[in-house]
Every structure is written in C-alpha cells, then in structure tokens.
Design a protein around this motif. Structure first.
Motif, PDB file in Angstrom:
ATOM      1  N   TYR A   4      14.699 -19.674 -56.049  1.00 30.38           N
ATOM      2  CA  TYR A   4      15.970 -19.568 -55.188  1.00 30.38           C
ATOM      3  C   TYR A   4      16.205 -17.970 -55.287  1.00 30.38           C
ATOM      4  O   TYR A   4      17.007 -17.509 -56.184  1.00 30.38           O
ATOM      5  CB  TYR A   4      17.165 -20.391 -55.432  1.00 30.38           C
ATOM      6  CG  TYR A   4      16.749 -21.682 -55.293  1.00 30.38           C
ATOM      7  CD1 TYR A   4      16.871 -22.547 -53.955  1.00 30.38           C
ATOM      8  CD2 TYR A   4      16.435 -22.719 -56.073  1.00 30.38           C
ATOM      9  CE1 TYR A   4      16.524 -23.680 -53.627  1.00 30.38           C
ATOM     10  CE2 TYR A   4      16.031 -24.054 -56.006  1.00 30.38           C
ATOM     11  CZ  TYR A   4      16.429 -24.487 -54.592  1.00 30.38           C
ATOM     12  OH  TYR A   4      15.847 -25.825 -54.286  1.00 30.38           O
ATOM     13  N   PHE A  65      22.224 -14.721 -47.986  1.00 31.51           N
ATOM     14  CA  PHE A  65      20.939 -15.466 -47.517  1.00 31.51           C
ATOM     15  C   PHE A  65      20.338 -15.866 -48.538  1.00 31.51           C
ATOM     16  O   PHE A  65      20.147 -15.168 -49.509  1.00 31.51           O
ATOM     17  CB  PHE A  65      20.070 -14.192 -46.518  1.00 31.51           C
ATOM     18  CG  PHE A  65      21.003 -13.470 -45.584  1.00 31.51           C
ATOM     19  CD1 PHE A  65      21.044 -14.294 -44.345  1.00 31.51           C
ATOM     20  CD2 PHE A  65      21.750 -12.435 -45.929  1.00 31.51           C
ATOM     21  CE1 PHE A  65      21.517 -13.190 -43.360  1.00 31.51           C
ATOM     22  CE2 PHE A  65      22.062 -11.773 -44.864  1.00 31.51           C
ATOM     23  CZ  PHE A  65      22.302 -12.138 -43.591  1.00 31.51           C
ATOM     24  N   ASN A  67      16.988 -18.034 -49.975  1.00 29.96           N
ATOM     25  CA  ASN A  67      15.643 -18.674 -49.493  1.00 29.96           C
ATOM     26  C   ASN A  67      15.032 -19.187 -50.819  1.00 29.96           C
ATOM     27  O   ASN A  67      15.058 -18.826 -52.109  1.00 29.96           O
ATOM     28  CB  ASN A  67      14.910 -17.459 -49.243  1.00 29.96           C
ATOM     29  CG  ASN A  67      13.460 -17.794 -48.944  1.00 29.96           C
ATOM     30  OD1 ASN A  67      12.760 -18.718 -49.664  1.00 29.96           O
ATOM     31  ND2 ASN A  67      12.966 -17.245 -47.775  1.00 29.96           N
ATOM     32  N   GLN A  69      12.239 -21.434 -52.376  1.00 29.56           N
ATOM     33  CA  GLN A  69      10.652 -21.751 -52.364  1.00 29.56           C
ATOM     34  C   GLN A  69      10.650 -23.041 -53.363  1.00 29.56           C
ATOM     35  O   GLN A  69      10.753 -22.814 -54.464  1.00 29.56           O
ATOM     36  CB  GLN A  69       9.750 -20.697 -52.859  1.00 29.56           C
ATOM     37  CG  GLN A  69       9.902 -19.584 -51.981  1.00 29.56           C
ATOM     38  CD  GLN A  69       9.186 -18.260 -52.485  1.00 29.56           C
ATOM     39  OE1 GLN A  69       9.228 -17.742 -53.563  1.00 29.56           O
ATOM     40  NE2 GLN A  69       8.493 -17.668 -51.526  1.00 29.56           N
ATOM     41  N   LYS A  79      15.033 -32.357 -48.713  1.00 34.75           N
ATOM     42  CA  LYS A  79      15.353 -30.995 -48.280  1.00 34.75           C
ATOM     43  C   LYS A  79      16.466 -30.734 -47.540  1.00 34.75           C
ATOM     44  O   LYS A  79      17.512 -29.689 -47.738  1.00 34.75           O
ATOM     45  CB  LYS A  79      14.023 -30.387 -47.481  1.00 34.75           C
ATOM     46  CG  LYS A  79      12.708 -30.406 -48.221  1.00 34.75           C
ATOM     47  CD  LYS A  79      11.610 -29.924 -47.458  1.00 34.75           C
ATOM     48  CE  LYS A  79      11.128 -31.079 -46.508  1.00 34.75           C
ATOM     49  NZ  LYS A  79       9.887 -30.700 -45.828  1.00 34.75           N
ATOM     50  N   LYS A  80      16.822 -31.536 -46.662  1.00 34.06           N
ATOM     51  CA  LYS A  80      18.214 -31.351 -45.934  1.00 34.06           C
ATOM     52  C   LYS A  80      19.326 -31.440 -46.979  1.00 34.06           C
ATOM     53  O   LYS A  80      20.470 -30.551 -47.043  1.00 34.06           O
ATOM     54  CB  LYS A  80      18.250 -32.517 -44.723  1.00 34.06           C
ATOM     55  CG  LYS A  80      17.412 -32.102 -43.686  1.00 34.06           C
ATOM     56  CD  LYS A  80      17.600 -33.232 -42.365  1.00 34.06           C
ATOM     57  CE  LYS A  80      16.616 -32.883 -41.432  1.00 34.06           C
ATOM     58  NZ  LYS A  80      16.551 -33.895 -40.406  1.00 34.06           N
ATOM     59  N   LEU A  83      19.594 -28.257 -48.812  1.00 28.39           N
ATOM     60  CA  LEU A  83      20.413 -27.369 -47.780  1.00 28.39           C
ATOM     61  C   LEU A  83      21.871 -27.486 -47.940  1.00 28.39           C
ATOM     62  O   LEU A  83      22.585 -26.519 -48.148  1.00 28.39           O
ATOM     63  CB  LEU A  83      19.724 -27.136 -46.685  1.00 28.39           C
ATOM     64  CG  LEU A  83      18.563 -26.497 -46.538  1.00 28.39           C
ATOM     65  CD1 LEU A  83      17.853 -26.914 -44.895  1.00 28.39           C
ATOM     66  CD2 LEU A  83      18.397 -25.235 -46.838  1.00 28.39           C
ATOM     67  N   GLU A  87      24.657 -25.020 -49.784  1.00 24.40           N
ATOM     68  CA  GLU A  87      25.709 -24.306 -48.734  1.00 24.40           C
ATOM     69  C   GLU A  87      27.188 -24.386 -49.441  1.00 24.40           C
ATOM     70  O   GLU A  87      27.977 -23.330 -49.409  1.00 24.40           O
ATOM     71  CB  GLU A  87      25.587 -24.574 -47.295  1.00 24.40           C
ATOM     72  CG  GLU A  87      26.628 -23.991 -46.549  1.00 24.40           C
ATOM     73  CD  GLU A  87      26.839 -24.721 -45.182  1.00 24.40           C
ATOM     74  OE1 GLU A  87      27.178 -23.349 -44.443  1.00 24.40           O
ATOM     75  OE2 GLU A  87      26.392 -25.493 -44.972  1.00 24.40           O
ATOM     76  N   TRP A 102      23.445 -18.333 -44.826  1.00 26.14           N
ATOM     77  CA  TRP A 102      22.126 -18.869 -43.993  1.00 26.14           C
ATOM     78  C   TRP A 102      21.333 -19.234 -45.214  1.00 26.14           C
ATOM     79  O   TRP A 102      21.247 -18.485 -45.945  1.00 26.14           O
ATOM     80  CB  TRP A 102      21.460 -17.437 -43.329  1.00 26.14           C
ATOM     81  CG  TRP A 102      22.504 -17.157 -42.261  1.00 26.14           C
ATOM     82  CD1 TRP A 102      23.746 -17.009 -42.183  1.00 26.14           C
ATOM     83  CD2 TRP A 102      21.880 -16.826 -40.871  1.00 26.14           C
ATOM     84  NE1 TRP A 102      24.359 -16.602 -40.840  1.00 26.14           N
ATOM     85  CE2 TRP A 102      22.993 -16.469 -40.249  1.00 26.14           C
ATOM     86  CE3 TRP A 102      20.663 -16.485 -40.342  1.00 26.14           C
ATOM     87  CZ2 TRP A 102      22.887 -15.651 -38.692  1.00 26.14           C
ATOM     88  CZ3 TRP A 102      20.308 -15.859 -39.210  1.00 26.14           C
ATOM     89  CH2 TRP A 102      21.535 -15.673 -38.355  1.00 26.14           C
ATOM     90  N   ALA A 103      20.751 -20.433 -45.269  1.00 22.14           N
ATOM     91  CA  ALA A 103      19.824 -20.929 -46.222  1.00 22.14           C
ATOM     92  C   ALA A 103      18.531 -21.423 -45.651  1.00 22.14           C
ATOM     93  O   ALA A 103      18.458 -22.039 -44.638  1.00 22.14           O
ATOM     94  CB  ALA A 103      20.661 -21.999 -47.121  1.00 22.14           C
ATOM     95  N   TYR A 104      17.433 -21.184 -46.481  1.00 20.09           N
ATOM     96  CA  TYR A 104      16.252 -21.694 -45.766  1.00 20.09           C
ATOM     97  C   TYR A 104      15.568 -22.244 -46.967  1.00 20.09           C
ATOM     98  O   TYR A 104      15.510 -21.890 -48.211  1.00 20.09           O
ATOM     99  CB  TYR A 104      15.418 -20.505 -45.514  1.00 20.09           C
ATOM    100  CG  TYR A 104      15.950 -19.605 -44.515  1.00 20.09           C
ATOM    101  CD1 TYR A 104      15.794 -19.959 -43.140  1.00 20.09           C
ATOM    102  CD2 TYR A 104      16.903 -18.778 -44.682  1.00 20.09           C
ATOM    103  CE1 TYR A 104      16.534 -19.076 -42.092  1.00 20.09           C
ATOM    104  CE2 TYR A 104      17.653 -17.900 -43.701  1.00 20.09           C
ATOM    105  CZ  TYR A 104      17.372 -18.153 -42.377  1.00 20.09           C
ATOM    106  OH  TYR A 104      18.061 -17.530 -41.432  1.00 20.09           O
ATOM    107  N   ASP A 106      11.600 -23.218 -48.255  1.00 14.97           N
ATOM    108  CA  ASP A 106      10.088 -22.812 -47.933  1.00 14.97           C
ATOM    109  C   ASP A 106       9.036 -23.776 -48.974  1.00 14.97           C
ATOM    110  O   ASP A 106       9.654 -24.052 -50.170  1.00 14.97           O
ATOM    111  CB  ASP A 106       9.851 -21.513 -48.127  1.00 14.97           C
ATOM    112  CG  ASP A 106      10.296 -20.413 -47.196  1.00 14.97           C
ATOM    113  OD1 ASP A 106      10.477 -21.005 -45.862  1.00 14.97           O
ATOM    114  OD2 ASP A 106      10.858 -19.468 -47.509  1.00 14.97           O
TER     115      ASP A 106
END
Length: 146
Positions: A4, A65, A67, A69, A79-80, A83, A87, A102-104, A106
């Motif tokens: 992360y 931000f 990210n 992986q 995954k949801k 997130l 947050e 903002w979060a992603y 991968d």
C-alpha cells in the motif's frame, strides 16, 4: 503480498499518524483478505502540491492517493470492502473529507511477485509457502504477525 503506497500532498503526516495508518491498513488487509499481517507493507511518500494535478488543474487542497497492490484471486466484494474500510481509516487518521481521498486496488499475479526471497503463492496457499521458508525467516514473520 500487499503493498500500500500512500502519497500525500498539501498536508503533513506525523510519525504517529503514519504509524496509526500503517497499523490500520495492515489490520484491514489481514482481516478482510485472511492473509497474515506480515504480508502487508505500507509506504508513505510526501508530494509537493505543485506536482499534483487533477483534470489538468493544479491541486488546490490536501489529498491522499492510496494505491494498493494485492495478489489476484480475491472477489469483487472483498476488494470493495478493502477500499471502503481503507478510506474510513484514512479519514479517521487525517480528518480529510472523502473527496480528498482517492484509493485504488491493483491486482498482480502471484508468480510475478517475490517477497522474503520467494515467489509468492496463490491466494489460499500461504501455509504451504510459509513452510518452505528458512526457519530464520519463519521466526521473523511470526514476530511480525504477533
């Protein structure tokens, strides 16, 4: 197995905030995915506001931000949930509003990842992978997991 990366601009995070957030991210990842805590790593990187643009416009307020992986093989629901809970942890630790985070997530094939000197296992094969590690690494990972 999960990295992360937390990029932040327009705010300063104290060491305590980083520690708190790293602990929260690690716990969330372990609780939701079922992976051991020692598989999560958190990296912080401060960005200059003048290096950040959204929609081609210079960033004008603090943002984070994130990210993440992770290994491929987890459901969309997991995954949801990751997130949403990540947050919330960021909001709680930093007092930023949702629109400033903002979060992603991968996904990476485990065979394309190496940690602790070993190619990583598929989701669900962690125990077998752990048993093949040298005892010194097992001891270290057990300590990290405690």
């Amino acid at each position: 197995m999960a990295t992360y990366s937390v990029y932040f601009a327009g705010l300063s995070l104290t060491t305590h905030q980083k520690f708190t957030l790293a602990q929260a991210i690690t716990k969330i990842h372990a609780d939701i995915t079922g992976a051991e805590a020692y598989f999560a790593q958190v990296i912080f990187k401060s960005l200059d506001m003048h290096d950040c643009f959204i929609g081609g416009v210079l960033l004008n307020e603090p943002h984070i931000f994130l990210n993440g992986q992770i290994r491929i093989g987890r459901s969309e629901q997991i995954k949801k949930q990751l997130l949403v809970e990540l947050e919330i942890a960021i909001q709680t630790t930093t007092c930023l509003a949702g629109h400033q985070i903002w979060a992603y997530i991968d996904e990476i094939t485990p065979g394309q990842m190496i940690e602790y000197g070993q190619i990583l296992p598929a989701v669900g094969d962690d125990g077998v992978w752990f048993s093949t590690l040298p005892s010194s690494i097992q001891k270290k990972l057990n300590y990290l997991n405690s």
